[in-house]
Write a protein that holds these residues in place. Sequence first.
Motif, mmCIF file in Angstrom:
data_model
loop_
_atom_site.group_PDB
_atom_site.id
_atom_site.type_symbol
_atom_site.label_atom_id
_atom_site.label_comp_id
_atom_site.label_asym_id
_atom_site.label_seq_id
_atom_site.Cartn_x
_atom_site.Cartn_y
_atom_site.Cartn_z
ATOM 1 N N ASN A 1 -8.464 -2.146 6.451
ATOM 2 C CA ASN A 1 -8.290 -1.255 6.416
ATOM 3 C C ASN A 1 -9.485 -0.299 6.263
ATOM 4 N N ASN B 1 0.802 -1.056 0.331
ATOM 5 C CA ASN B 1 0.048 -0.162 0.791
ATOM 6 C C ASN B 1 0.507 1.565 -0.105
ATOM 7 N N SER C 1 -10.280 -3.138 -0.372
ATOM 8 C CA SER C 1 -10.958 -1.987 0.613
ATOM 9 C C SER C 1 -11.997 -2.549 0.142
ATOM 10 N N ARG D 1 -4.453 2.049 5.885
ATOM 11 C CA ARG D 1 -3.821 0.987 5.891
ATOM 12 C C ARG D 1 -3.188 -0.042 7.025
ATOM 13 N N TYR E 1 -7.260 7.802 3.944
ATOM 14 C CA TYR E 1 -7.293 6.093 4.392
ATOM 15 C C TYR E 1 -6.417 5.726 5.445
ATOM 16 N N SER F 1 -3.924 -4.282 -0.124
ATOM 17 C CA SER F 1 -4.324 -5.299 0.232
ATOM 18 C C SER F 1 -5.815 -4.460 0.066
#
Length: 905
Positions: A335, A187, A239, A349, A347, A237
């Motif tokens: 996440n 990420n 979402s 992660r 975001y 990864s």
Amino acid sequence: MTTRLKPLVLAIALSGAALVQADGQLEGRITDARGDTNYRGAVISIDELRRDVLAGPAGRFRVPQLPAGEYTLSVRMGNQLLEQRRIVITDNETLNADILLNSGSEVVEEVLVVGQAAQMQRAIDRQRFADNMINAINADAIGQLPDNNAAEALQRVPGVSIERDQGEGRFVRVRGISPDLNSVTVNGTQLPAPEAGTRAVALDVIPSDLIGSLVVTKTLTPDMDANAIGGSIEVESLSALDREGAFYTLRAEASYDEHTDQTSPAYALSGGNTVTFSNGQRLGVAGAFSYDQRQFGSDNVETGGKWDLDGTEALEEFEQRDYSIERERIGAALNFDYELDMNNRLYLRTLFSSFKDDEQRIANAVEFDDAQLSGATGPAEVIRELKDREETQEMQAFTLGGEHFIDAWTVEYAAGFSKSSEDESGGISGAGFTGDFTDMGFNGTRKPRLIAPAAFFDPANYDLDEVEYTEGLTEDEQTSVNLDITRDFFAGNYPALVKFGGKMTRREKTQDISEYVFDTFGGAATTLDNFSGGKLDYELGDFGNDIRPDSVYALINGLDKAAALDEEASRVGDYQIDESIDAAYVMGRVDINDLRILGGFRYEQTDLELTGTGLDSTGNLVASNARNDYDHLLPSLHIRYALSDSTLLRAAWSNAVVRPTFEQMSPSFTNDGLEAELGNPALKALEAANFDLSIEHYTGTAGLLSASLFYKDIKNFVYVTDLAGSPEWAGYDEVITYRNGDDATLSGIELAFSQKLSMLPAPFDGLLVSANATVSQSDASISTYDGGTLIKRDIDLPSQSDVTGNLIIGYEKNGFMLRLAANYKSDYLLEVSDVADERGDIHQASHTQLDLSSAYALTNKLKLTFDISNLTDEPYYAYQHQEKYNAQYEEYGPTYRFGISYTGF
């Protein structure tokens, strides 16, 4: 003004020059009638302007800088038209054009959402519309790869091969380049390496259940870290924004290892939910957890390259090894995506992975008094050795960032933290029982089989010599902060952009080990019969009895541990290396009809501080500290030209820089006046100028035919050498260290083909084929001193196979999926044992592995799977000089897996 700030200042200046305000822009989201937004990778086109973009997370798309007017908006996946409409763009306004697809279409549902063809198609579209040369692997709609870990999935990519450990894929090589010269990010955050001396990241520690997609970038753009000569591997990864509402997958699996008759479990849970608030903001939470425990083993016979090839085929020593292994993998990811509106997103992660490797090795090491020919017998010393250790490797990565669209500007930022560690809390690194025997020998040079008298098998004939016990902790910690700013504009009548930014990275690598040697046992009974277990099941000849680890631990636990500490080895093994990298870049891109040009440069400044301990010629431990600073200016140019709607021509010139490994740079050393072993803190970074040319032709669903030429000019590659006899080390018998070599080159061609054969009559219309091959060659020059004379010779780059290839034959129809995958790599140079004599070189033999994957959907939510790894029981084989001279032979056997999964959405 400091030198390192000049590129960033220049970028800011360029961004304000000759920018024309765009007339309008288009944005929207793709969903279907069920509210599913899993259309990342769909192609959105403005047909009259030949402008294409790919839908991002949650099916979002944005096309900036559109002149006012009426246009045709088309949405495609795999050349299949899903939607087409007329739109009107108005001056200085944003048009929202959300697209609702009909989920009742069988083509969209079965081909474009799930299955092998869907994975291949999304990966192909991503490659097709990229600015640079990439390859991608997509998990299907529920986040599952068809292979067991990231490394084994990546071996299907053109130009990529893997290095295996006990039959499992671990490290990835891109275009024959050592894993140390590739980078791995999760990420966007770089993963450090848990092992002590290396930069290579073992990708088997990342379970497939945590992965949404894998991207291999082969030509770097200026906005990317430059630390990848072979390629940059990005792990993306899951979402939650890729779906609307709740979804989850439960998986349970059992695997059977034919070699050891062991059955092992695996479990996984992944899922998430997206909540839309009354103000239109969306919060997505996705998580995954996996547990995998595998018990297996292998049988091994190896010489380590101890053949005497001076006119004979005599062998000096060899070993039989029996491995019993238990590996436990735990992976977790959580996440968060918070979408304030179409133009603002935040975001977080996270990734955690734990890999516990519990290994027990019993070995018979036979050292002949005089080198012997196959079939002959004579006196030899035998060491029956136990190694019993448990290592736990952990990785964690956190990335917090945001993305904002402000009119014609895009602002992206991220802060990353990652940490890897390898903890050996205490284990037997060697417990040796010695015995002397006559009539010892072997038969065969490729797979030597033991010849031994009856006395060899009697444990009472072995005495405990010493027990080595090791504790160690290696940690690799990295933090980074980056800012990227993009400005879209028109250069005349042509859409263009300028992008600039910077990144600051801080990394600390430490190793702390303690070595203990127990060689006095206070009168305890120390013949092997007091520690011996039952007879070992060893398939490569006669072996003898087991050694019980608990009996050895019971012995040393009653001894004085402090008195057994080997302070010199412990102190010399410790080091700390601090690495700081500051980077700035600027790049521009312009589309001139069918031609896209992207160019720019990246500047990286590296500062190294190295701390360790040396053992000098007087036997004293001394502090050893060093610094090394350097910088690099790295230009690049990427050209993409559409020969037709389905054919692309690409060309690229890029530059990369990779720092030496931590073992190579270590300031620690030993020097007794006659022999020395030392790292080299003054090593230069490896630099590579890369030239690439490719043509790609896209046909139908999952259809691609491509050819790529590549050439790499590598400066300062690092190799091991012996400097004894040089002016600086005159009078020494051996001085092992690292040095930079002269220029090395690597060139080759990559060919790839894939196609879903939907044009065939039923039931063969469910077939799909994917094949790729890479043919390459390399050349490097190394040198050493022999009797005071400098000797040079040419070699292939280590780990570079001349030929690698993959063939996948798949089938999917009516809920049934089958995939037969073959992976081939030709032999390659594994290790230069003696720079002065190529007959000592160790090579890995060619390797072909077949894997079978199958699945059947009992319902649209319940699926059964059955896989076989290493279908043909391919062994690992390495040889010295010629293939008939064993260096290592190891058998693993096939592994069978049966699983069941349930998906809810």
